[in-house]
Write a protein that holds these residues in place. Sequence first.
Motif, PDB file in Angstrom:
ATOM      1  N   ASP A 129       0.900  -1.257   0.042  1.00 23.01           N
ATOM      2  CA  ASP A 129      -0.051   0.124  -0.041  1.00 23.01           C
ATOM      3  C   ASP A 129       0.879   1.288  -0.157  1.00 23.01           C
ATOM      4  O   ASP A 129       0.550   2.090  -0.767  1.00 23.01           O
ATOM      5  CB  ASP A 129      -1.006  -0.038   1.288  1.00 23.01           C
ATOM      6  CG  ASP A 129      -1.898  -1.051   1.171  1.00 23.01           C
ATOM      7  OD1 ASP A 129      -2.250  -1.588   0.035  1.00 23.01           O
ATOM      8  OD2 ASP A 129      -2.521  -1.516   2.350  1.00 23.01           O
ATOM      9  N   HIS A 132       2.414   1.794  -3.529  1.00 24.08           N
ATOM     10  CA  HIS A 132       1.420   2.257  -4.350  1.00 24.08           C
ATOM     11  C   HIS A 132       0.997   3.781  -4.052  1.00 24.08           C
ATOM     12  O   HIS A 132       1.008   4.366  -5.103  1.00 24.08           O
ATOM     13  CB  HIS A 132       0.154   1.396  -4.431  1.00 24.08           C
ATOM     14  CG  HIS A 132      -0.875   1.701  -5.244  1.00 24.08           C
ATOM     15  ND1 HIS A 132      -1.938   2.731  -4.764  1.00 24.08           N
ATOM     16  CD2 HIS A 132      -1.169   1.357  -6.813  1.00 24.08           C
ATOM     17  CE1 HIS A 132      -2.707   2.778  -6.047  1.00 24.08           C
ATOM     18  NE2 HIS A 132      -2.120   2.011  -6.988  1.00 24.08           N
ATOM     19  N   ARG A 133       1.005   4.076  -2.901  1.00 25.59           N
ATOM     20  CA  ARG A 133       0.611   5.484  -2.597  1.00 25.59           C
ATOM     21  C   ARG A 133       1.855   6.554  -3.063  1.00 25.59           C
ATOM     22  O   ARG A 133       1.706   7.458  -3.477  1.00 25.59           O
ATOM     23  CB  ARG A 133       0.398   5.702  -1.103  1.00 25.59           C
ATOM     24  CG  ARG A 133      -0.942   5.093  -0.753  1.00 25.59           C
ATOM     25  CD  ARG A 133      -1.303   5.800   0.781  1.00 25.59           C
ATOM     26  NE  ARG A 133      -0.158   5.515   1.656  1.00 25.59           N
ATOM     27  CZ  ARG A 133      -0.271   4.415   2.523  1.00 25.59           C
ATOM     28  NH1 ARG A 133      -1.217   3.220   2.237  1.00 25.59           N
ATOM     29  NH2 ARG A 133       0.548   4.067   3.410  1.00 25.59           N
ATOM     30  N   VAL A 136       1.793   6.933  -6.841  1.00 24.61           N
ATOM     31  CA  VAL A 136       0.382   7.859  -6.968  1.00 24.61           C
ATOM     32  C   VAL A 136       0.791   9.151  -6.647  1.00 24.61           C
ATOM     33  O   VAL A 136       0.755  10.012  -7.505  1.00 24.61           O
ATOM     34  CB  VAL A 136      -0.895   7.265  -6.201  1.00 24.61           C
ATOM     35  CG1 VAL A 136      -1.699   8.323  -6.290  1.00 24.61           C
ATOM     36  CG2 VAL A 136      -1.412   6.207  -6.995  1.00 24.61           C
ATOM     37  N   PHE A 239      -2.354   6.749 -14.992  1.00 20.95           N
ATOM     38  CA  PHE A 239      -1.873   5.851 -14.064  1.00 20.95           C
ATOM     39  C   PHE A 239      -3.018   5.077 -13.298  1.00 20.95           C
ATOM     40  O   PHE A 239      -3.968   5.464 -13.231  1.00 20.95           O
ATOM     41  CB  PHE A 239      -1.031   6.614 -13.235  1.00 20.95           C
ATOM     42  CG  PHE A 239      -0.401   5.657 -12.080  1.00 20.95           C
ATOM     43  CD1 PHE A 239      -0.642   5.616 -10.735  1.00 20.95           C
ATOM     44  CD2 PHE A 239       0.836   4.816 -12.467  1.00 20.95           C
ATOM     45  CE1 PHE A 239      -0.001   5.010  -9.794  1.00 20.95           C
ATOM     46  CE2 PHE A 239       1.031   3.753 -11.576  1.00 20.95           C
ATOM     47  CZ  PHE A 239       0.918   3.884 -10.276  1.00 20.95           C
ATOM     48  N   ASN A 240      -2.656   3.954 -12.610  1.00 20.34           N
ATOM     49  CA  ASN A 240      -3.593   3.071 -11.783  1.00 20.34           C
ATOM     50  C   ASN A 240      -4.507   2.380 -12.683  1.00 20.34           C
ATOM     51  O   ASN A 240      -5.706   2.035 -12.199  1.00 20.34           O
ATOM     52  CB  ASN A 240      -4.346   3.873 -10.815  1.00 20.34           C
ATOM     53  CG  ASN A 240      -4.430   3.257  -9.480  1.00 20.34           C
ATOM     54  OD1 ASN A 240      -3.773   2.182  -9.196  1.00 20.34           O
ATOM     55  ND2 ASN A 240      -5.754   3.407  -9.126  1.00 20.34           N
ATOM     56  N   LYS A 241      -3.970   1.942 -13.971  1.00 17.80           N
ATOM     57  CA  LYS A 241      -4.966   1.128 -14.772  1.00 17.80           C
ATOM     58  C   LYS A 241      -4.908  -0.550 -14.536  1.00 17.80           C
ATOM     59  O   LYS A 241      -6.091  -0.714 -14.616  1.00 17.80           O
ATOM     60  CB  LYS A 241      -4.301   1.076 -16.242  1.00 17.80           C
ATOM     61  CG  LYS A 241      -4.538   2.539 -16.852  1.00 17.80           C
ATOM     62  CD  LYS A 241      -4.161   2.087 -18.365  1.00 17.80           C
ATOM     63  CE  LYS A 241      -4.425   3.353 -19.187  1.00 17.80           C
ATOM     64  NZ  LYS A 241      -4.032   3.152 -20.708  1.00 17.80           N
ATOM     65  N   GLN A 243      -4.218  -3.590 -11.478  1.00 16.55           N
ATOM     66  CA  GLN A 243      -3.909  -4.224  -9.966  1.00 16.55           C
ATOM     67  C   GLN A 243      -3.614  -5.422 -10.276  1.00 16.55           C
ATOM     68  O   GLN A 243      -4.080  -6.132 -10.932  1.00 16.55           O
ATOM     69  CB  GLN A 243      -5.359  -3.834  -9.447  1.00 16.55           C
ATOM     70  CG  GLN A 243      -5.126  -4.431  -7.967  1.00 16.55           C
ATOM     71  CD  GLN A 243      -6.580  -4.437  -7.242  1.00 16.55           C
ATOM     72  OE1 GLN A 243      -7.519  -4.538  -7.709  1.00 16.55           O
ATOM     73  NE2 GLN A 243      -6.408  -4.490  -6.115  1.00 16.55           N
ATOM     74  N   ARG A 258      -8.180  -1.995 -13.671  1.00 18.06           N
ATOM     75  CA  ARG A 258      -9.080  -1.424 -12.572  1.00 18.06           C
ATOM     76  C   ARG A 258     -10.404  -0.920 -13.172  1.00 18.06           C
ATOM     77  O   ARG A 258     -10.259  -0.650 -14.515  1.00 18.06           O
ATOM     78  CB  ARG A 258      -8.383  -0.519 -11.818  1.00 18.06           C
ATOM     79  CG  ARG A 258      -7.231  -1.065 -11.045  1.00 18.06           C
ATOM     80  CD  ARG A 258      -6.623   0.307 -10.181  1.00 18.06           C
ATOM     81  NE  ARG A 258      -5.473  -0.129  -9.615  1.00 18.06           N
ATOM     82  CZ  ARG A 258      -5.394  -0.484  -8.392  1.00 18.06           C
ATOM     83  NH1 ARG A 258      -6.542  -0.569  -7.684  1.00 18.06           N
ATOM     84  NH2 ARG A 258      -4.483  -0.808  -7.607  1.00 18.06           N
ATOM     85  N   GLU A 262     -11.428   4.528 -11.301  1.00 19.83           N
ATOM     86  CA  GLU A 262     -10.195   4.274 -10.606  1.00 19.83           C
ATOM     87  C   GLU A 262      -8.862   5.043 -11.322  1.00 19.83           C
ATOM     88  O   GLU A 262      -7.635   5.130 -10.423  1.00 19.83           O
ATOM     89  CB  GLU A 262      -9.967   3.148  -9.909  1.00 19.83           C
ATOM     90  CG  GLU A 262     -11.037   2.656  -9.414  1.00 19.83           C
ATOM     91  CD  GLU A 262     -10.829   1.265  -8.331  1.00 19.83           C
ATOM     92  OE1 GLU A 262      -9.898   0.867  -8.509  1.00 19.83           O
ATOM     93  OE2 GLU A 262     -11.962   0.653  -7.893  1.00 19.83           O
ATOM     94  N   TRP A 263      -8.951   5.166 -12.550  1.00 20.02           N
ATOM     95  CA  TRP A 263      -7.705   5.482 -13.196  1.00 20.02           C
ATOM     96  C   TRP A 263      -7.227   6.909 -12.795  1.00 20.02           C
ATOM     97  O   TRP A 263      -8.193   7.793 -12.419  1.00 20.02           O
ATOM     98  CB  TRP A 263      -7.743   5.377 -14.493  1.00 20.02           C
ATOM     99  CG  TRP A 263      -8.062   3.983 -15.187  1.00 20.02           C
ATOM    100  CD1 TRP A 263      -8.117   3.105 -14.323  1.00 20.02           C
ATOM    101  CD2 TRP A 263      -8.348   3.680 -16.463  1.00 20.02           C
ATOM    102  NE1 TRP A 263      -8.167   1.778 -15.130  1.00 20.02           N
ATOM    103  CE2 TRP A 263      -8.360   2.270 -16.626  1.00 20.02           C
ATOM    104  CE3 TRP A 263      -8.077   4.468 -17.671  1.00 20.02           C
ATOM    105  CZ2 TRP A 263      -8.578   1.534 -17.803  1.00 20.02           C
ATOM    106  CZ3 TRP A 263      -8.447   3.663 -18.793  1.00 20.02           C
ATOM    107  CH2 TRP A 263      -8.503   2.217 -18.882  1.00 20.02           C
ATOM    108  N   ILE A 264      -5.906   7.239 -12.603  1.00 20.95           N
ATOM    109  CA  ILE A 264      -5.579   8.599 -12.485  1.00 20.95           C
ATOM    110  C   ILE A 264      -4.969   9.094 -13.609  1.00 20.95           C
ATOM    111  O   ILE A 264      -3.906   8.616 -14.261  1.00 20.95           O
ATOM    112  CB  ILE A 264      -4.616   8.813 -10.991  1.00 20.95           C
ATOM    113  CG1 ILE A 264      -5.270   7.844  -9.984  1.00 20.95           C
ATOM    114  CG2 ILE A 264      -4.090   9.746 -10.802  1.00 20.95           C
ATOM    115  CD1 ILE A 264      -4.085   7.745  -9.054  1.00 20.95           C
TER     116      ILE A 264
END
Length: 536
Positions: A129, A132-133, A136, A239-241, A243, A258, A262-264
């Motif tokens: 976590d 990942h943070r 991000v 980003f964050n496509k 998981q 994802r 939820e994508w950034i």
Amino acid sequence: MHVAIYARHSTDKQETSTQDQIRRCREYCSVKGYHVADVFFDEGISGSHLANRPGIGALLVAALDGKFEGVIAEDLSRISRDQADTANFFKKMVFLGVPVETVSDGLINELHIGLKSTMNALYLKDLSDKTHRGVVAAVLRGGVPGGQLYGYDLVHALDEFGEPIRGKRKVNEEQAAIIREIFEYYAAGRKLKHICDDLNRQGIDSPKGGKWAPSSLVGSFVRQTGMLRQTLYNGFVTFNKLQYRKHPENGKRLSIVRPEKEWITVPIPELAILEEETFLKVQKALDERSSMHMQRKLIPAVMTDEERRDKSIRRSKEWRRNQAVGKKRANAVFGGKLYCGEHDQKITATYAKHYSCPVKGCANRNLHYDEVIKLVLDAIANLDEAKIIEHFEGDELQQVRAHHTCEIERLTQQLEDLRTSINKVIDALGLDARSAEIRAFFDDKGEQIQRTKLDIAHHKRELAGCAIPKKLQNIVQQHQRLVTRLSLWSRDPVAVPPIRQTIKRLTITTCGDQTGNVTCCADFDVQGITSLGQLK
């Protein structure tokens, strides 16, 4: 007692970690009076799973051969950070009568397995976590995750605290020119294979240094990958496509897409290579080509007889429309589209410049070409924006749009439910699940997801096809210009094909009274009319 030492470290940056563990274990064995029979270790390997770890695999084989009487490790987390793996390893050692000791906790028992394994698993999850943070946060600060990306060079720089700035890039102008060329070719309608052949003939290396292939350009429609879908070329990093989750049997990481919410997406305009209009045009073409390709490949296997019949009818209409706008010159703008209003029969040419209904005694016989073309031009000249809008706002099309909108909402929810069910199963799968059943389940769910996506793409295209055209005024103006050309020369080869495309049917009616007035009513093909906006 003869014992074996096991050591492991997670990354290649911990060069001395394994040797430090082995040294500490040897000191522990010296104090305890143990004789070290062998040493096993794994370097730069995560402790999330036992599979694919040669060191611990060799230790298990040696334990089965009875080459030692105990196992020594610095800490229980060196064996594994996974609860199930740690418990499984301990059960095997208990069965073989080989005790497990750690420098930090001494002799390991069931209490250690329960508490320490739980703490190690929580540490691993917390580490994931935090990582990942951190990524991000770096993206939100304008960094670009990942390694080398075609069109950009990595920039090595330090911030005000002397720490390296991660994800900093600059545009590689030589590669950027190639990217612009690729996007322009694709936007113009060229095939991927032809684009790749041109690049290979020019001796331009692909991003990986070899030959260009269509897969490197188009990537995956489901995962939204590939050079042509790279949003950074448009000045946005996405980003964050994906998981990543660990497979419960083999420990391999599986990537799961994802939900798009939820994508950034973060704007980085200084890294834009393309004009926004070109990028968006390519994305639209990609969606259309990809969904149509998957439909051609997958849908025929699951089509019903009614769907096959509807498809055949649509292909026939499309063929007739293409014939109308083909290179072959039509003799008359109304050829093959003229009907008798009284008998509903096609009016055809009988001899030079004369047209007749096939029913004897009909008033629509022996009609001269000059008379017919004047009636036809007057009928098709009445087209205006109001009539097109009236068509699109009619009850029938409103019901069609409502149907497609409801289907898109329903299928989108169905797609989310399928993804949720897959994620729940992945979370719930235990070590006792059989791999064949798992594969069968995921194959079935994968086919359902593919079919749902194809259905969504189909309804979106149908919904777009029954929406009011954006440049309606330009379409009407283009239509009037073509009608004007036909009024000057009724067989104008430039104006005849596109005007024929807009006409579905022309009905000639002759009054039965003494006046004998002849009228013409035009039934327009609205889809053909909207295509006039694409003419230059």
